[in-house]
Design a protein around this motif. Structure first.
Motif, PDB file in Angstrom:
ATOM      1  N   VAL A  39      -6.991  -1.526  15.165  1.00 52.53           N
ATOM      2  CA  VAL A  39      -5.693  -1.255  15.794  1.00 52.53           C
ATOM      3  C   VAL A  39      -5.435  -2.226  16.940  1.00 52.53           C
ATOM      4  CG1 VAL A  39      -4.457   0.444  17.227  1.00 52.53           C
ATOM      5  CG2 VAL A  39      -5.577   1.173  15.108  1.00 52.53           C
ATOM      6  N   MET A  40      -6.451  -2.530  17.727  1.00 58.80           N
ATOM      7  CA  MET A  40      -6.266  -3.403  18.890  1.00 58.80           C
ATOM      8  C   MET A  40      -5.888  -4.833  18.494  1.00 58.80           C
ATOM      9  SD  MET A  40      -6.411  -1.376  21.367  1.00 58.80           S
ATOM     10  CE  MET A  40      -6.398  -2.499  22.755  1.00 58.80           C
ATOM     11  N   GLY A  41      -6.112  -5.190  17.234  1.00 51.40           N
ATOM     12  CA  GLY A  41      -5.751  -6.521  16.777  1.00 51.40           C
ATOM     13  C   GLY A  41      -4.345  -6.620  16.206  1.00 51.40           C
ATOM     14  N   LEU A  42      -3.609  -5.503  16.207  1.00 54.92           N
ATOM     15  CA  LEU A  42      -2.276  -5.498  15.611  1.00 54.92           C
ATOM     16  C   LEU A  42      -1.184  -5.757  16.637  1.00 54.92           C
ATOM     17  CD1 LEU A  42      -2.454  -2.343  13.322  1.00 54.92           C
ATOM     18  CD2 LEU A  42      -2.543  -4.725  12.589  1.00 54.92           C
ATOM     19  N   ASP A  43      -0.114  -6.351  16.181  1.00 64.76           N
ATOM     20  CA  ASP A  43       1.119  -6.484  16.948  1.00 64.76           C
ATOM     21  C   ASP A  43       1.963  -5.257  16.582  1.00 64.76           C
ATOM     22  OD1 ASP A  43       3.711  -7.008  17.804  1.00 64.76           O
ATOM     23  OD2 ASP A  43       3.653  -9.114  17.228  1.00 64.76           O
ATOM     24  N   ILE A  44       1.863  -4.200  17.388  1.00 63.45           N
ATOM     25  CA  ILE A  44       2.470  -2.917  17.035  1.00 63.45           C
ATOM     26  C   ILE A  44       3.990  -2.997  16.866  1.00 63.45           C
ATOM     27  CG2 ILE A  44       2.863  -0.529  17.817  1.00 63.45           C
ATOM     28  CD1 ILE A  44       0.072  -1.075  16.591  1.00 63.45           C
ATOM     29  N   PRO A  45       4.742  -3.622  17.773  1.00 63.39           N
ATOM     30  CA  PRO A  45       6.186  -3.706  17.517  1.00 63.39           C
ATOM     31  C   PRO A  45       6.499  -4.390  16.181  1.00 63.39           C
ATOM     32  CG  PRO A  45       5.728  -4.265  19.791  1.00 63.39           C
ATOM     33  CD  PRO A  45       4.388  -4.165  19.088  1.00 63.39           C
ATOM     34  N   CYS A  46       5.718  -5.394  15.832  1.00 57.82           N
ATOM     35  CA  CYS A  46       5.904  -6.082  14.552  1.00 57.82           C
ATOM     36  C   CYS A  46       5.639  -5.129  13.391  1.00 57.82           C
ATOM     37  CB  CYS A  46       4.973  -7.288  14.484  1.00 57.82           C
ATOM     38  SG  CYS A  46       5.039  -8.197  12.924  1.00 57.82           S
ATOM     39  N   VAL A  47       4.511  -4.410  13.461  1.00 55.34           N
ATOM     40  CA  VAL A  47       4.169  -3.461  12.399  1.00 55.34           C
ATOM     41  C   VAL A  47       5.241  -2.387  12.299  1.00 55.34           C
ATOM     42  CG1 VAL A  47       2.486  -1.720  11.660  1.00 55.34           C
ATOM     43  CG2 VAL A  47       1.692  -3.908  12.550  1.00 55.34           C
ATOM     44  N   CYS A  48       5.685  -1.863  13.429  1.00 52.70           N
ATOM     45  CA  CYS A  48       6.710  -0.804  13.421  1.00 52.70           C
ATOM     46  C   CYS A  48       7.995  -1.260  12.739  1.00 52.70           C
ATOM     47  CB  CYS A  48       7.001  -0.337  14.846  1.00 52.70           C
ATOM     48  SG  CYS A  48       5.764   0.801  15.505  1.00 52.70           S
ATOM     49  N   ASN A  49       8.358  -2.512  12.916  1.00 56.00           N
ATOM     50  CA  ASN A  49       9.572  -3.034  12.284  1.00 56.00           C
ATOM     51  C   ASN A  49       9.452  -3.098  10.768  1.00 56.00           C
ATOM     52  OD1 ASN A  49      11.019  -3.386  14.659  1.00 56.00           O
ATOM     53  ND2 ASN A  49      10.274  -5.468  14.947  1.00 56.00           N
ATOM     54  N   LEU A  50       8.227  -3.077  10.256  1.00 54.64           N
ATOM     55  CA  LEU A  50       8.022  -3.217   8.819  1.00 54.64           C
ATOM     56  C   LEU A  50       7.675  -1.898   8.123  1.00 54.64           C
ATOM     57  CD1 LEU A  50       6.033  -6.561   8.925  1.00 54.64           C
ATOM     58  CD2 LEU A  50       8.442  -6.249   8.390  1.00 54.64           C
ATOM     59  N   VAL A  51       7.657  -0.791   8.871  1.00 54.18           N
ATOM     60  CA  VAL A  51       7.359   0.514   8.274  1.00 54.18           C
ATOM     61  C   VAL A  51       8.527   0.948   7.384  1.00 54.18           C
ATOM     62  CG1 VAL A  51       6.997   2.971   8.763  1.00 54.18           C
ATOM     63  CG2 VAL A  51       5.799   1.245  10.103  1.00 54.18           C
ATOM     64  N   MET A  58       3.606   8.665   3.310  1.00 48.78           N
ATOM     65  CA  MET A  58       2.154   8.742   3.148  1.00 48.78           C
ATOM     66  C   MET A  58       1.413   9.096   4.429  1.00 48.78           C
ATOM     67  SD  MET A  58       1.253   5.613   0.566  1.00 48.78           S
ATOM     68  CE  MET A  58       2.083   4.340   1.503  1.00 48.78           C
ATOM     69  N   ILE A  59       1.963   8.725   5.581  1.00 50.04           N
ATOM     70  CA  ILE A  59       1.247   8.948   6.842  1.00 50.04           C
ATOM     71  C   ILE A  59       2.108   9.723   7.825  1.00 50.04           C
ATOM     72  CG2 ILE A  59      -0.067   6.802   6.537  1.00 50.04           C
ATOM     73  CD1 ILE A  59       1.577   5.683   8.938  1.00 50.04           C
ATOM     74  N   SER A  60       1.456  10.320   8.802  1.00 54.33           N
ATOM     75  CA  SER A  60       2.140  10.982   9.902  1.00 54.33           C
ATOM     76  C   SER A  60       2.417   9.942  10.984  1.00 54.33           C
ATOM     77  CB  SER A  60       1.261  12.102  10.464  1.00 54.33           C
ATOM     78  OG  SER A  60       1.736  12.496  11.735  1.00 54.33           O
ATOM     79  N   MET A  61       3.677   9.689  11.245  1.00 49.05           N
ATOM     80  CA  MET A  61       4.013   8.715  12.278  1.00 49.05           C
ATOM     81  C   MET A  61       3.569   9.216  13.662  1.00 49.05           C
ATOM     82  SD  MET A  61       5.084   6.167  10.645  1.00 49.05           S
ATOM     83  CE  MET A  61       5.616   5.154  12.012  1.00 49.05           C
ATOM     84  N   ASP A  62       3.624  10.535  13.885  1.00 49.49           N
ATOM     85  CA  ASP A  62       3.154  11.084  15.160  1.00 49.49           C
ATOM     86  C   ASP A  62       1.664  10.806  15.345  1.00 49.49           C
ATOM     87  OD1 ASP A  62       5.647  12.090  15.941  1.00 49.49           O
ATOM     88  OD2 ASP A  62       5.311  14.002  14.926  1.00 49.49           O
ATOM     89  N   LYS A  63       0.880  10.989  14.280  1.00 54.92           N
ATOM     90  CA  LYS A  63      -0.558  10.708  14.360  1.00 54.92           C
ATOM     91  C   LYS A  63      -0.804   9.215  14.534  1.00 54.92           C
ATOM     92  CE  LYS A  63      -2.257  14.641  11.677  1.00 54.92           C
ATOM     93  NZ  LYS A  63      -2.958  15.008  10.426  1.00 54.92           N
ATOM     94  N   GLY A  68      -2.773   4.954  18.065  1.00 56.13           N
ATOM     95  CA  GLY A  68      -2.532   3.736  18.844  1.00 56.13           C
ATOM     96  C   GLY A  68      -2.743   3.943  20.329  1.00 56.13           C
ATOM     97  N   ARG A  69      -2.166   5.013  20.850  1.00 52.72           N
ATOM     98  CA  ARG A  69      -2.308   5.292  22.286  1.00 52.72           C
ATOM     99  C   ARG A  69      -3.748   5.633  22.649  1.00 52.72           C
ATOM    100  NH1 ARG A  69       3.353   8.668  23.026  1.00 52.72           N
ATOM    101  NH2 ARG A  69       4.662   6.845  23.440  1.00 52.72           N
ATOM    102  N   THR A  70      -4.437   6.401  21.806  1.00 53.09           N
ATOM    103  CA  THR A  70      -5.826   6.755  22.068  1.00 53.09           C
ATOM    104  C   THR A  70      -6.708   5.514  22.090  1.00 53.09           C
ATOM    105  OG1 THR A  70      -5.500   8.932  21.077  1.00 53.09           O
ATOM    106  CG2 THR A  70      -7.769   8.183  21.264  1.00 53.09           C
TER     107      THR A  70
END
Length: 87
Positions: A39-51, A58-63, A68-70
């Motif tokens: 997770v620490m190697g990801l560009d989260i805003p980039c990944v979020c734009n591609l969800v 398939m996944i819980s976005m809340d989880k 990510g925060r944890t």
């Protein structure tokens, strides 16, 4: 693979290391050290734009945000990830 190339991370690694922590069924569990390392190697805003809706089915976005925060990522409230705004 397109996501991996655009967002500086390995989506196959993300799936293999983190899928149990973001599946829709079951309780929210703290992610493993291996999951956080990916997770620490990801560009989260980039990944979020591609969800896509298929991913959200398939996944819980809340989880996913919890993981990510944890793991220490700064995910801002109000950030859009897929069709969801982060709380």
């Amino acid at each position: 693979h397109k996501v991996s190339a655009k967002c500086q991370g390995s989506i196959p690694n993300l799936i293999s290391k983190c899928s149990t922590f973001v599946k829709k069924a079951g309780p929210e569990n703290p992610p493993s050290a291996d999951c956080c390392a990916v997770v620490m190697g990801l560009d989260i805003p980039c990944v979020c734009n591609l969800v896509t809706q298929a991913i959200e089915n398939m996944i819980s976005m809340d989880k996913a945000v919890y993981v990510g925060r944890t793991c220490g990522l700064s995910i801002q409230s109000g950030q859009k990830c897929g069709s969801k705004s982060v709380n």
